[in-house]
Motif scaffolding. Sequence first.
Motif, PDB file in Angstrom:
ATOM      1  N   VAL A   1      36.826  33.361  47.993  1.00 27.45           N
ATOM      2  CA  VAL A   1      36.443  34.699  47.529  1.00 27.45           C
ATOM      3  C   VAL A   1      34.938  34.853  47.376  1.00 27.45           C
ATOM      4  O   VAL A   1      34.434  35.977  47.355  1.00 27.45           O
ATOM      5  CB  VAL A   1      37.155  35.056  46.200  1.00 27.45           C
ATOM      6  CG1 VAL A   1      38.665  35.043  46.395  1.00 27.45           C
ATOM      7  CG2 VAL A   1      36.739  34.128  45.070  1.00 27.45           C
ATOM      8  N   ASN A   2      34.194  33.751  47.294  1.00 24.39           N
ATOM      9  CA  ASN A   2      32.733  33.829  47.211  1.00 24.39           C
ATOM     10  C   ASN A   2      32.081  34.106  48.552  1.00 24.39           C
ATOM     11  O   ASN A   2      30.902  34.472  48.606  1.00 24.39           O
ATOM     12  CB  ASN A   2      32.167  32.525  46.638  1.00 24.39           C
ATOM     13  CG  ASN A   2      32.009  32.591  45.130  1.00 24.39           C
ATOM     14  OD1 ASN A   2      31.225  33.384  44.616  1.00 24.39           O
ATOM     15  ND2 ASN A   2      32.769  31.775  44.412  1.00 24.39           N
ATOM     16  N   SER A   3      32.814  33.926  49.653  1.00 23.05           N
ATOM     17  CA  SER A   3      32.206  34.067  50.977  1.00 23.05           C
ATOM     18  C   SER A   3      31.993  35.530  51.333  1.00 23.05           C
ATOM     19  O   SER A   3      32.796  36.402  50.973  1.00 23.05           O
ATOM     20  CB  SER A   3      33.087  33.422  52.047  1.00 23.05           C
ATOM     21  OG  SER A   3      34.267  34.179  52.238  1.00 23.05           O
ATOM     22  N   PRO A   4      30.895  35.852  52.041  1.00 27.57           N
ATOM     23  CA  PRO A   4      30.657  37.236  52.477  1.00 27.57           C
ATOM     24  C   PRO A   4      31.789  37.778  53.338  1.00 27.57           C
ATOM     25  O   PRO A   4      32.122  38.962  53.261  1.00 27.57           O
ATOM     26  CB  PRO A   4      29.354  37.138  53.271  1.00 27.57           C
ATOM     27  CG  PRO A   4      28.680  35.900  52.784  1.00 27.57           C
ATOM     28  CD  PRO A   4      29.790  34.957  52.433  1.00 27.57           C
TER      29      PRO A   4
ATOM     30  N   GLU B   1      33.430  35.771  36.927  1.00 32.81           N
ATOM     31  CA  GLU B   1      34.248  36.869  37.435  1.00 32.81           C
ATOM     32  C   GLU B   1      33.480  38.185  37.448  1.00 32.81           C
ATOM     33  O   GLU B   1      33.591  38.974  38.390  1.00 32.81           O
ATOM     34  CB  GLU B   1      35.516  37.017  36.590  1.00 32.81           C
ATOM     35  CG  GLU B   1      36.446  38.112  37.093  1.00 32.81           C
ATOM     36  CD  GLU B   1      37.648  38.342  36.183  1.00 32.81           C
ATOM     37  OE1 GLU B   1      38.471  39.212  36.528  1.00 32.81           O
ATOM     38  OE2 GLU B   1      37.758  37.675  35.142  1.00 32.81           O
ATOM     39  N   LYS B   2      32.666  38.436  36.431  1.00 36.54           N
ATOM     40  CA  LYS B   2      31.954  39.717  36.328  1.00 36.54           C
ATOM     41  C   LYS B   2      31.031  39.956  37.522  1.00 36.54           C
ATOM     42  O   LYS B   2      30.840  41.090  37.957  1.00 36.54           O
ATOM     43  CB  LYS B   2      31.162  39.785  35.034  1.00 36.54           C
ATOM     44  CG  LYS B   2      29.989  38.799  34.942  1.00 36.54           C
ATOM     45  CD  LYS B   2      29.141  39.027  33.703  1.00 36.54           C
ATOM     46  CE  LYS B   2      27.925  38.095  33.670  1.00 36.54           C
ATOM     47  NZ  LYS B   2      27.056  38.359  32.502  1.00 36.54           N
ATOM     48  N   ASN B   3      30.436  38.875  38.061  1.00 30.43           N
ATOM     49  CA  ASN B   3      29.545  39.016  39.221  1.00 30.43           C
ATOM     50  C   ASN B   3      30.328  39.309  40.486  1.00 30.43           C
ATOM     51  O   ASN B   3      29.924  40.106  41.331  1.00 30.43           O
ATOM     52  CB  ASN B   3      28.707  37.753  39.403  1.00 30.43           C
ATOM     53  CG  ASN B   3      27.758  37.509  38.240  1.00 30.43           C
ATOM     54  OD1 ASN B   3      27.386  38.439  37.533  1.00 30.43           O
ATOM     55  ND2 ASN B   3      27.372  36.261  38.029  1.00 30.43           N
ATOM     56  N   LEU B   4      31.466  38.654  40.608  1.00 31.98           N
ATOM     57  CA  LEU B   4      32.273  38.789  41.815  1.00 31.98           C
ATOM     58  C   LEU B   4      32.925  40.173  41.887  1.00 31.98           C
ATOM     59  O   LEU B   4      32.981  40.790  42.958  1.00 31.98           O
ATOM     60  CB  LEU B   4      33.334  37.689  41.838  1.00 31.98           C
ATOM     61  CG  LEU B   4      33.777  37.150  43.193  1.00 31.98           C
ATOM     62  CD1 LEU B   4      32.591  36.763  44.059  1.00 31.98           C
ATOM     63  CD2 LEU B   4      34.693  35.944  42.991  1.00 31.98           C
TER      64      LEU B   4
ATOM     65  N   TYR C   1      42.417  33.430  42.615  1.00 32.04           N
ATOM     66  CA  TYR C   1      42.313  32.617  41.402  1.00 32.04           C
ATOM     67  C   TYR C   1      41.037  31.782  41.419  1.00 32.04           C
ATOM     68  O   TYR C   1      40.903  30.852  42.221  1.00 32.04           O
ATOM     69  CB  TYR C   1      43.537  31.714  41.271  1.00 32.04           C
ATOM     70  CG  TYR C   1      44.727  32.420  40.678  1.00 32.04           C
ATOM     71  CD1 TYR C   1      45.065  32.248  39.345  1.00 32.04           C
ATOM     72  CD2 TYR C   1      45.486  33.294  41.439  1.00 32.04           C
ATOM     73  CE1 TYR C   1      46.145  32.912  38.784  1.00 32.04           C
ATOM     74  CE2 TYR C   1      46.569  33.966  40.897  1.00 32.04           C
ATOM     75  CZ  TYR C   1      46.896  33.768  39.563  1.00 32.04           C
ATOM     76  OH  TYR C   1      47.960  34.435  39.005  1.00 32.04           O
ATOM     77  N   LEU C   2      40.112  32.105  40.527  1.00 26.98           N
ATOM     78  CA  LEU C   2      38.868  31.331  40.436  1.00 26.98           C
ATOM     79  C   LEU C   2      39.133  29.933  39.897  1.00 26.98           C
ATOM     80  O   LEU C   2      38.307  29.037  40.071  1.00 26.98           O
ATOM     81  CB  LEU C   2      37.857  32.055  39.552  1.00 26.98           C
ATOM     82  CG  LEU C   2      37.384  33.420  40.056  1.00 26.98           C
ATOM     83  CD1 LEU C   2      36.338  34.000  39.112  1.00 26.98           C
ATOM     84  CD2 LEU C   2      36.818  33.324  41.466  1.00 26.98           C
ATOM     85  N   SER C   3      40.265  29.736  39.251  1.00 29.27           N
ATOM     86  CA  SER C   3      40.621  28.405  38.741  1.00 29.27           C
ATOM     87  C   SER C   3      41.078  27.476  39.859  1.00 29.27           C
ATOM     88  O   SER C   3      41.168  26.256  39.666  1.00 29.27           O
ATOM     89  CB  SER C   3      41.729  28.525  37.688  1.00 29.27           C
ATOM     90  OG  SER C   3      42.817  29.319  38.172  1.00 29.27           O
ATOM     91  N   ASN C   4      41.381  28.036  41.034  1.00 32.45           N
ATOM     92  CA  ASN C   4      41.785  27.233  42.187  1.00 32.45           C
ATOM     93  C   ASN C   4      40.567  27.006  43.088  1.00 32.45           C
ATOM     94  O   ASN C   4      39.945  27.978  43.540  1.00 32.45           O
ATOM     95  CB  ASN C   4      42.887  27.958  42.967  1.00 32.45           C
ATOM     96  CG  ASN C   4      43.325  27.203  44.205  1.00 32.45           C
ATOM     97  OD1 ASN C   4      42.667  27.252  45.236  1.00 32.45           O
ATOM     98  ND2 ASN C   4      44.439  26.498  44.114  1.00 32.45           N
ATOM     99  N   PRO C   5      40.176  25.759  43.340  1.00 33.78           N
ATOM    100  CA  PRO C   5      38.944  25.496  44.111  1.00 33.78           C
ATOM    101  C   PRO C   5      38.921  26.154  45.490  1.00 33.78           C
ATOM    102  O   PRO C   5      37.876  26.643  45.929  1.00 33.78           O
ATOM    103  CB  PRO C   5      38.908  23.972  44.220  1.00 33.78           C
ATOM    104  CG  PRO C   5      39.705  23.490  43.044  1.00 33.78           C
ATOM    105  CD  PRO C   5      40.792  24.503  42.856  1.00 33.78           C
ATOM    106  N   GLU C   6      40.069  26.192  46.180  1.00 32.94           N
ATOM    107  CA  GLU C   6      40.101  26.799  47.516  1.00 32.94           C
ATOM    108  C   GLU C   6      39.929  28.313  47.427  1.00 32.94           C
ATOM    109  O   GLU C   6      39.166  28.920  48.193  1.00 32.94           O
ATOM    110  CB  GLU C   6      41.416  26.451  48.225  1.00 32.94           C
ATOM    111  CG  GLU C   6      41.498  24.999  48.676  1.00 32.94           C
ATOM    112  CD  GLU C   6      42.683  24.762  49.590  1.00 32.94           C
ATOM    113  OE1 GLU C   6      42.761  25.419  50.642  1.00 32.94           O
ATOM    114  OE2 GLU C   6      43.516  23.918  49.260  1.00 32.94           O
TER     115      GLU C   6
END
Length: 390
Positions: free
Chosen positions: A366-369, A238-241, A356-361
Amino acid sequence: TGTIIGKLLKGATVKIYSSQADWMEISFSNQKAWVMSEFIDVGPNNGSESTGSTSSSSGIIGIVTANSLYIRQSTNLNAPIVGNVTKGQAFKIIEESNNWTKIEYKSNRFGWVASWYIDKSSQGNPLPSGQPVKQSTVTVLQDGTNIRKKPATTSDVLIRANEGESFLVKSIQSNWYEIKLKDGSIGYIAGWLVSVTGSAPRIEKPGAEIDLKNKTIVVDPGHGGQDSGTIGAQGTLEKNLTLRTALLLFDKLKAAGANVILTRSNDTYVPLPSRVSISQYQGADAFVSIHYDSNLNRSVRGTTGYYYHDYQKSLAQYLYTSLVRQTGLQERGVRFGDFHVLRENKQRSTLLELGYLSNPEDEMLVNSPQFQETASNGIFNGLARFFKEN
């Protein structure tokens, strides 16, 4: 807070049934639905209506930004794969639903791809793409302005230019200037980040800047250093995101003339009382704490806005509404939250959970540019509207 049942693209025509306050009742996918009236230009009835799809006349094109992207039968990561497309391919967008885009990937063959890997553009750009420009230069307005490899905010940064640097303009690409760099290579700079002299037209960004200029905004990327925050299903920290999102938001606000302060600009730990002290010492007009959520139930997903004091609620609502509108994230509402950075903060403040980072989707999204760009735009526009109306 109504349930989102789909999206309309710019240029689509809809049949209007009624209006109420700031909303219009329209026909969508053979049912009645509501949209905000500020985004509808009311014209004479020509007998046509939208069905939630775009026709070829809408001119909306999607360009694939992922190296390889699966096409699925329906709007679900578990849906059967019916094809594959690669980076740089362009397709007409047929329809959008939540975070999925329907394309015609072959003649009369349709499928769904994840929207966060599609860069949308319009064939009807306000400035002709590739328009040559003679004897014109642009001058950078802010230190650290990005010059990119391609004319898109998701493209790689070639160099960062500082205030006062000037470059020769080669052409205009949509809302970007194609410029010649000092070493003779070519780069692209967003038109709203520079002043221009010569024959080239001035590119203006839609008018949020006037409402943000000279506002003091503290952007707080949650966690950092030894505090990693939540860890995603696939290992995302989370800290990176939060830092990625905050830095994008910082750039946008700075370019709009705001006085922007980051509580941290790298992977360092900043105690919660120090974050509040920064907000109060700077006399922040707005304090925005950025986070990503987690839940033991991995099916939970979406975004939430928080406030503690009544004087913070309006800011939370404005930013949350804009964020949901731009990202299409599932709505979890604006709530009371007993967080230190809100409870102890005498300035107008909000804490946003962006997925939610706990949800794979959600984690993949949220990681996408594309999501990072859209989310930072959502917060930016929410702040602009908040200051305009308060």
